[in-house]
Scaffold this motif. Sequence first.
Motif, mmCIF file in Angstrom:
data_model
loop_
_atom_site.group_PDB
_atom_site.id
_atom_site.type_symbol
_atom_site.label_atom_id
_atom_site.label_comp_id
_atom_site.label_asym_id
_atom_site.label_seq_id
_atom_site.Cartn_x
_atom_site.Cartn_y
_atom_site.Cartn_z
ATOM 1 N N GLY A 133 52.002 60.814 -7.503
ATOM 2 C CA GLY A 133 50.680 60.379 -7.940
ATOM 3 C C GLY A 133 50.347 58.979 -7.492
ATOM 4 O O GLY A 133 49.249 58.500 -7.726
ATOM 5 N N GLU A 134 51.297 58.304 -6.829
ATOM 6 C CA GLU A 134 50.983 56.975 -6.335
ATOM 7 C C GLU A 134 50.283 57.077 -4.990
ATOM 8 O O GLU A 134 50.419 58.063 -4.272
ATOM 9 C CB GLU A 134 52.257 56.137 -6.217
ATOM 10 N N GLU A 135 49.531 56.049 -4.661
ATOM 11 C CA GLU A 135 48.812 56.035 -3.399
ATOM 12 C C GLU A 135 49.702 55.473 -2.303
ATOM 13 O O GLU A 135 50.263 54.381 -2.433
ATOM 14 C CB GLU A 135 47.548 55.177 -3.514
ATOM 15 N N ASN A 164 54.150 52.095 -24.026
ATOM 16 C CA ASN A 164 53.010 52.988 -23.849
ATOM 17 C C ASN A 164 52.467 52.848 -22.429
ATOM 18 O O ASN A 164 52.571 51.777 -21.819
ATOM 19 C CB ASN A 164 51.911 52.654 -24.855
ATOM 20 N N PRO A 165 51.844 53.896 -21.886
ATOM 21 C CA PRO A 165 51.245 53.761 -20.558
ATOM 22 C C PRO A 165 50.246 52.614 -20.467
ATOM 23 O O PRO A 165 50.152 51.950 -19.427
ATOM 24 C CB PRO A 165 50.566 55.120 -20.343
ATOM 25 N N LEU A 166 49.490 52.343 -21.530
ATOM 26 C CA LEU A 166 48.495 51.272 -21.473
ATOM 27 C C LEU A 166 49.140 49.896 -21.299
ATOM 28 O O LEU A 166 48.496 48.956 -20.810
ATOM 29 C CB LEU A 166 47.602 51.292 -22.721
ATOM 30 N N ALA A 167 50.422 49.761 -21.697
ATOM 31 C CA ALA A 167 51.104 48.482 -21.538
ATOM 32 C C ALA A 167 51.504 48.207 -20.097
ATOM 33 O O ALA A 167 51.963 47.107 -19.776
ATOM 34 C CB ALA A 167 52.347 48.430 -22.433
ATOM 35 N N ARG A 182 41.646 47.951 -15.442
ATOM 36 C CA ARG A 182 41.693 49.160 -14.618
ATOM 37 C C ARG A 182 42.947 49.947 -14.963
ATOM 38 O O ARG A 182 44.031 49.376 -15.119
ATOM 39 C CB ARG A 182 41.689 48.804 -13.129
ATOM 40 N N SER A 183 42.809 51.254 -15.080
ATOM 41 C CA SER A 183 43.935 52.110 -15.465
ATOM 42 C C SER A 183 44.811 52.422 -14.255
ATOM 43 O O SER A 183 44.980 53.578 -13.836
ATOM 44 C CB SER A 183 43.431 53.404 -16.113
ATOM 45 N N GLU A 184 45.346 51.393 -13.682
ATOM 46 C CA GLU A 184 46.292 51.528 -12.579
ATOM 47 C C GLU A 184 47.152 50.281 -12.527
ATOM 48 O O GLU A 184 46.814 49.253 -13.122
ATOM 49 C CB GLU A 184 45.575 51.726 -11.242
ATOM 50 N N THR A 185 48.263 50.395 -11.849
ATOM 51 C CA THR A 185 49.151 49.242 -11.754
ATOM 52 C C THR A 185 49.869 49.271 -10.418
ATOM 53 O O THR A 185 49.896 50.301 -9.730
ATOM 54 C CB THR A 185 50.175 49.248 -12.912
ATOM 55 N N ALA A 189 50.043 52.895 -8.580
ATOM 56 C CA ALA A 189 50.171 54.076 -9.435
ATOM 57 C C ALA A 189 48.934 54.204 -10.319
ATOM 58 O O ALA A 189 48.585 53.276 -11.058
ATOM 59 C CB ALA A 189 51.425 53.980 -10.288
ATOM 60 N N LYS A 190 48.268 55.348 -10.249
ATOM 61 C CA LYS A 190 47.089 55.607 -11.080
ATOM 62 C C LYS A 190 47.419 56.496 -12.280
ATOM 63 O O LYS A 190 46.709 56.477 -13.269
ATOM 64 C CB LYS A 190 45.984 56.245 -10.235
#
Length: 539
Positions: A328-330, A236-239, A282-285, A404-405
């Motif tokens: 979508g990555e910074e 899952n994205p949250l993982a 935080r919803s980013e990695t 990546a956000k």
Amino acid sequence: MAAPGPRRLSAAFREHLRLLGLRDFPCGLGSWNKSRFGARTSPSGQEEDEDLPLGEESPQALMELLRDPHSPWALPPGCSPQDQQLRDLAVQAPQLVSGTRVLQVFRSLRIVGKDVSAVDEDLLQLQHLEELILCANQISRVTSANLPRTLKVLELCCNAVADLQELCSQPPPQLQHLGLGYNRLCGPSQDKYLTVDFWPNLISLDLSFNNLTELLELVSQLSSLQKLRVLVLQGNPLALIPAYRGFVVDGLPQLSVLDDIHIEPDERNQFRGLARQPELIRSETQVVVSIGKIKGVPDPSTLQELEVDTKAAAITYSYCVTYEFAEGEEVEDGGSAEVTTIHQSPAVATLGADSSARDMGETKGQQESAAVEEPTARAAHLFVTPGKPWADTIDCSYRKEHTAKDLVGLKGYLAAGTIVSVVEEKVLSWPVDADSEESAVTNKKAGQGLKKDGGKGPVPKDKQKQKQQEKKKKKQPCELRSDPPIRKTLGSRRVSLGALLATEDLVATVCDFGILITEQPLQPPSLEEKVHGNVHQLS
């Protein structure tokens, strides 16, 4: 022509019974065992007379026909242990599985990969059913009113379930395992159905490889499941959130296994108190890509001899590695990134016949969304390492950290993998043609000198040599004009990153692009080719 309707589970069940052949030889009742279940048969179903009539088989011989893997009556592949038990029962006591009585015998039903899309009310006829496995079908919703109340295991892995509302209207009260991996669940709208109000006896829950994004909300809802011991959230994205595992371990103290990894006491102590600090989530990695060395690229100096009409040109070669990263990555270093649209899917890559190159990709983060979900076109950035001159071993020494956000997009990118390529860049540089300008200036100066000197006579040879030497000293270095670079991809390969969606936090791979097919020297046409060409022109 009308489109076919949904395939019902009851139809697949009847087909399953037919494949088991519970009424056909060597099972069921027939000429092969009729005397055993006639007047000479004891209440237990055992023969009172050991002598078998002509044409009949003993139970042992019939059982051997069922269990021999080379027998034409062997169990079809993909059947469950209960299917084997049913066939044994159909040999030993066929009256127990005749007619509708067979429905009372079923404790487990396994219908896998049969394109079932609807769980209908006929399933309620299996009044003692405890295990229902419906993996790899096309089920998008399940009406809980059609599920037997005795159900303890419900496995719906690899379907198209996107909403749990109907499943939770009247869920089986004794359910202990719910498998929803590889479906299309999206948070946070589905989190509210994962509480003790719907699943009071749930011990095991598989939510892997969906699109759940809200870690805090999901853990808050799951905390009410006090009997929950096994939880799978990987994929899952949250993982992909860095603090994901620690937050879940501390937020759900009743868990024993998370993502197929047992939770040790030391790990629980390590993350103690993390669940009380939601501000850390935080919803980013961050994803770190590092590229090491390239080996096996042929020496370009041996190719320069093959070039035609380039003797006056200076040729330089450089080599780089390109890779794709999710949109979508910074971009933190301000470097430019070429944006290209690619069709990302879990398909196998097509490898080119090119140089042998070594790429070490190190990525930190956390397989496929829904197994039945169609691949979609995604935009990706193309990143290029700095060009390096040729060497036996070209050391790229490249490392870049991406932030990546968009975790949903990152999950799709990791599931599809990235394409890594080795690129050669050739630049031809030509000397600037200044001879005509220089001669014109020289002739002009010479004409002026003749006018000034008039009748002074010829200039002495010593002075001429001195002037020539001064001209050589004043002569500027030769200027070069470079043509646009010629880029050639020596090799490309798709690198699988799916392990990062499971429990791995590092993917390290060596990309072998095969043998490079170098440029071939241009050979003059043979006499036979010339003659053939002339004949072709004349015709």
